[in-house]
Design an enzyme around this catalytic site. Structure first.
Site, PDB file in Angstrom:
ATOM      1  N   THR A   1      -2.972  12.525  -0.875  1.00 53.67           N
ATOM      2  CA  THR A   1      -3.608  11.382  -1.404  1.00 53.67           C
ATOM      3  C   THR A   1      -5.016  11.663  -0.597  1.00 53.67           C
ATOM      4  O   THR A   1      -5.087  11.735   0.553  1.00 53.67           O
ATOM      5  CB  THR A   1      -2.960  10.092  -0.890  1.00 53.67           C
ATOM      6  OG1 THR A   1      -1.893   9.981  -1.324  1.00 53.67           O
ATOM      7  CG2 THR A   1      -3.830   8.890  -1.360  1.00 53.67           C
TER       8      THR A   1
ATOM      9  N   MET B   1       2.553   1.867  -3.555  1.00 60.27           N
ATOM     10  CA  MET B   1       1.370   2.441  -4.258  1.00 60.27           C
ATOM     11  C   MET B   1       1.131   3.812  -3.918  1.00 60.27           C
ATOM     12  O   MET B   1       1.257   4.493  -5.000  1.00 60.27           O
ATOM     13  CB  MET B   1      -0.026   1.514  -4.059  1.00 60.27           C
ATOM     14  CG  MET B   1      -0.064   0.117  -4.729  1.00 60.27           C
ATOM     15  SD  MET B   1      -1.475  -0.668  -4.125  1.00 60.27           S
ATOM     16  CE  MET B   1      -1.266  -2.102  -4.948  1.00 60.27           C
ATOM     17  N   ASP B   2       0.931   4.003  -3.013  1.00 53.52           N
ATOM     18  CA  ASP B   2       0.949   5.365  -2.486  1.00 53.52           C
ATOM     19  C   ASP B   2       2.185   6.224  -2.892  1.00 53.52           C
ATOM     20  O   ASP B   2       1.725   7.422  -3.312  1.00 53.52           O
ATOM     21  CB  ASP B   2       0.660   5.686  -0.970  1.00 53.52           C
ATOM     22  CG  ASP B   2       0.277   6.975  -0.489  1.00 53.52           C
ATOM     23  OD1 ASP B   2       1.133   7.556   0.341  1.00 53.52           O
ATOM     24  OD2 ASP B   2      -0.603   7.663  -1.165  1.00 53.52           O
ATOM     25  N   GLU B   3       3.292   6.003  -2.679  1.00 55.11           N
ATOM     26  CA  GLU B   3       4.350   6.396  -3.156  1.00 55.11           C
ATOM     27  C   GLU B   3       4.376   6.791  -4.639  1.00 55.11           C
ATOM     28  O   GLU B   3       4.633   7.841  -4.859  1.00 55.11           O
ATOM     29  CB  GLU B   3       5.760   5.774  -2.443  1.00 55.11           C
ATOM     30  CG  GLU B   3       6.853   6.582  -2.989  1.00 55.11           C
ATOM     31  CD  GLU B   3       7.107   7.892  -2.299  1.00 55.11           C
ATOM     32  OE1 GLU B   3       6.302   8.251  -1.535  1.00 55.11           O
ATOM     33  OE2 GLU B   3       7.861   8.562  -2.989  1.00 55.11           O
TER      34      GLU B   3
ATOM     35  N   ALA C   1       0.726  -1.254  -0.075  1.00 60.26           N
ATOM     36  CA  ALA C   1      -0.040   0.027   0.044  1.00 60.26           C
ATOM     37  C   ALA C   1       0.841   1.392  -0.121  1.00 60.26           C
ATOM     38  O   ALA C   1       0.707   2.147  -0.761  1.00 60.26           O
ATOM     39  CB  ALA C   1      -0.819   0.141   1.285  1.00 60.26           C
TER      40      ALA C   1
END
Lengths: 329, 240
Positions: free
Chosen positions: A183, A166-168, A163
């Protein structure tokens, strides 16, 4: 390496000039909405000279799959189209010139912050990754190899580590595609576990940019694409104005009018640090972001309105328009 | 199979209950510390307050430990390796012997416990059996930064996954995360203390639906909301 990347950027810039008409992303020309083009953001993001250590480089812990795929993409950066993004120890090194509103000071002044995805410095133990970005198609590929310190189920990477990756990747892609920084939401469907020490390839695409939100999706798979590890989507928003919002109507707001130097008429600039002239009232729901209650809230009221003294800069194609009232996202 | 997975958790919970009531945690012999001489690994209980914990976190921790005294709340132990028992529980799902080798076990660390004191995920989890609610007190350290001064969205996602997952684990034994949806409302300042609440909404066969939120310590700010879907593992199917 970086010089080569810059040459690619320059070439992209030339190509971009020919292809200025909106094509892939309906509803937005990034240059007009946020005042900066992808090319200029990329050139700021990939410094020509830096003393900072780039962690997105091969090392002894990289598995053969990751090494060979990295080389493949490196070749693609030479022929144009792709750019390898540098990865520094902290986001502060990446986003130079971004001033957060005063009052949101950091907890420690020792300088030992680390961006989460570079938190484990020992080679091969934590996040090993490299991100390649394609400016004209607004997509990215992240090569990710989770180390043993990212374990969740024995032998497999923790869902949270994926996660975070992905966020990065969303965050860096959104920034370069449209100055997205924060985000708003993250939605992940896990399909299969990623064994520790193996390669996962994240294919990230900016689907659309609408109402100042960037909608991004991602498919994480094995290199041969036979195993899908996860599918995800997210929404990112840009930081519109780093300066404290002057005035106004919000009763709880401790910001006072006139704090900070007056905004000049020539203050449209490239990059994230661009300033808006005149009064800006910020819409909570549009930005989807607030400081906590104890701190002065720089984004005070409910609608972003830019009054008439605005002057577009040379890089924006349209003057900033009045944004219509938005309902809560 | 799954019943036997839940049993260790219950016994661990039972060990915790009286401990909180009898004396302050540090004074009592700690049943959670074990030394396995054959593997030379010490499974340390990571939810003891340590010097890096801020005043807010300590206060909240003490409040919840007090609630444990009457038995309605239980403090959940957290381990660096996620416990030998946990690995034993997973063994039946792995048919590949590679994953159960001892050297793999000793090299790896449970992600949320793999940082030095104060720099990563400082957290403690509590469970209320009556309300079926799991609460995680979380303080994010300097190595979890995203935007300057704030926690990385991925770090928040990791803690939410851990907390929702703990709720699901208590309800259904060994589970895997299938879906995770997080709406970030307000960014969390680095080194601040937040409370992650989580509860099971419904169970449909092997699917466990969990929801939760992240609030500031004083409950005035809602930082995030999340929902998750967890699947009970089928002992007849392999994970790989």
């Amino acid at each position: 390496m970086l010089r080569r990347a810059l040459q690619v950027v320059a070439r992209c810039g030339q190509q971009g000039a020919l292809l200025r008409a909106p094509r892939i992303l309906p509803g937005l020309n990034p240059a007009s909405a946020f005042g900066s083009s992808t090319d200029s953001l990329v050139s700021r993001f990939c410094p020509e000279k830096t003393d900072l250590k780039d962690y997105a480089l091969p090392n002894a812990s990289w598995c053969p799959d990751m090494l060979s795929l990295y080389q493949e993409f490196l070749e693609k950066t030479k022929s144009g189209g792709w750019i390898k993004l540098p990865s520094f120890k902290s986001n502060r090194d990446h986003i130079q010139g971004l001033k957060l509103p005063s009052g949101l000071a950091v907890a420690s002044d020792k300088g030992d912050w680390r961006i989460f995805t570079r938190c484990i410095p020992v080679e091969g133990q934590g996040y090993e990754y490299a991100i390649f970005f394609h400016p004209s198609e607004k997509k990215s590929v992240c090569l990710f190899q989770p180390g043993p310190y990212l374990e969740g189920a024995p032998g497999f990477a923790h869902g949270g580590s994926l996660a975070a990756m992905m966020d990065e990747t969303f965050s860096k892609t959104a920034y370069l595609a449209g100055e997205g920084l924060f985000t708003l939401s993250l939605n992940i469907r896990f399909k299969n576990l990623i064994p520790v020490g193996s390669l996962a390839v994240l294919n990230v695409v900016v689907e659309k940019i609408e109402d100042q939100k960037l909608y991004i999706s991602c498919v994480t798979q094995s290199r041969d694409q036979q195993t899908v590890y996860a599918k995800s989507s997210g929404k990112e928003v840009p930081s519109l104005s780093p300066r404290p919002c002057p005035a106004t109507t919000h009763p709880q707001d401790k910001q006072v009018r006139g704090s900070g130097p007056p905004l000049g008429s020539s203050s449209f600039r490239n990059g994230v640090g661009h300033l808006l002239e005149a009064q800006v009232k910020c819409r909570r729901s549009q930005l989807g972001f607030l400081s906590t209650c104890e701190l002065p809230n720089p984004y005070c009221t409910d609608s972003i309105q830019v009054t008439s003294n605005l002057e577009p800069n040379a890089h924006s194609e349209h003057p900033l328009k009045l944004l219509p009232p938005q309902s809560q996202p | 199979m799954l019943r036997s997975c839940a049993a260790p958790l219950r016994s661990l919970g039972a060990l915790r209950g009286p401990r909180g009531g009898a004396c302050p945690p540090l004074c009592e012999p700690r049943p959670a510390l074990r030394s396995f001489s054959s593997e030379k690994v010490i499974y340390k209980d990571f939810s003891i307050p340590n010097p890096s914990w801020s005043k807010d976190l300590r206060l909240l921790f003490d409040q919840f430990m007090k609630k444990c005294e009457d038995g309605s709340w239980k403090c959940l132990p957290l381990y660096k390796h996620g416990s030998l028992q946990r690995i034993q529980d997973f063994k039946t799902f792995f048919h590949d012997p590679k994953f159960t080798k001892e050297d793999v076990m000793t090299q790896t660390r449970l992600f949320t416990s793999s940082f030095e004191e104060g720099l990563g995920f400082e957290h403690a989890m509590f469970y209320n059996d009556v309300e079926k609610r799991t609460v995680c007190l979380f303080q994010g350290g300097l190595y979890l930064e995203g935007m300057p001064g704030f926690l990385h969205g991925g770090a928040i996602a990791t803690m939410i996954d851990s907390t929702l997952g703990m709720s699901a684990l208590i309800a259904g034994g060994i589970v895997m995360t299938a879906n995770l949806n997080i709406n970030f409302k307000r960014p969390i300042p680095l080194c601040s203390v937040v409370v992650i609440n989580s509860q099971v909404d419904k169970v449909e066969g092997r699917k466990i639906f969990v929801s939760g939120n992240v609030q500031s310590a004083d409950e005035k700010t809602l930082h995030s909301e999340a929902t998750g879907l967890f699947i009970q593992l089928d002992p007849d199917k392999s994970l790989t």
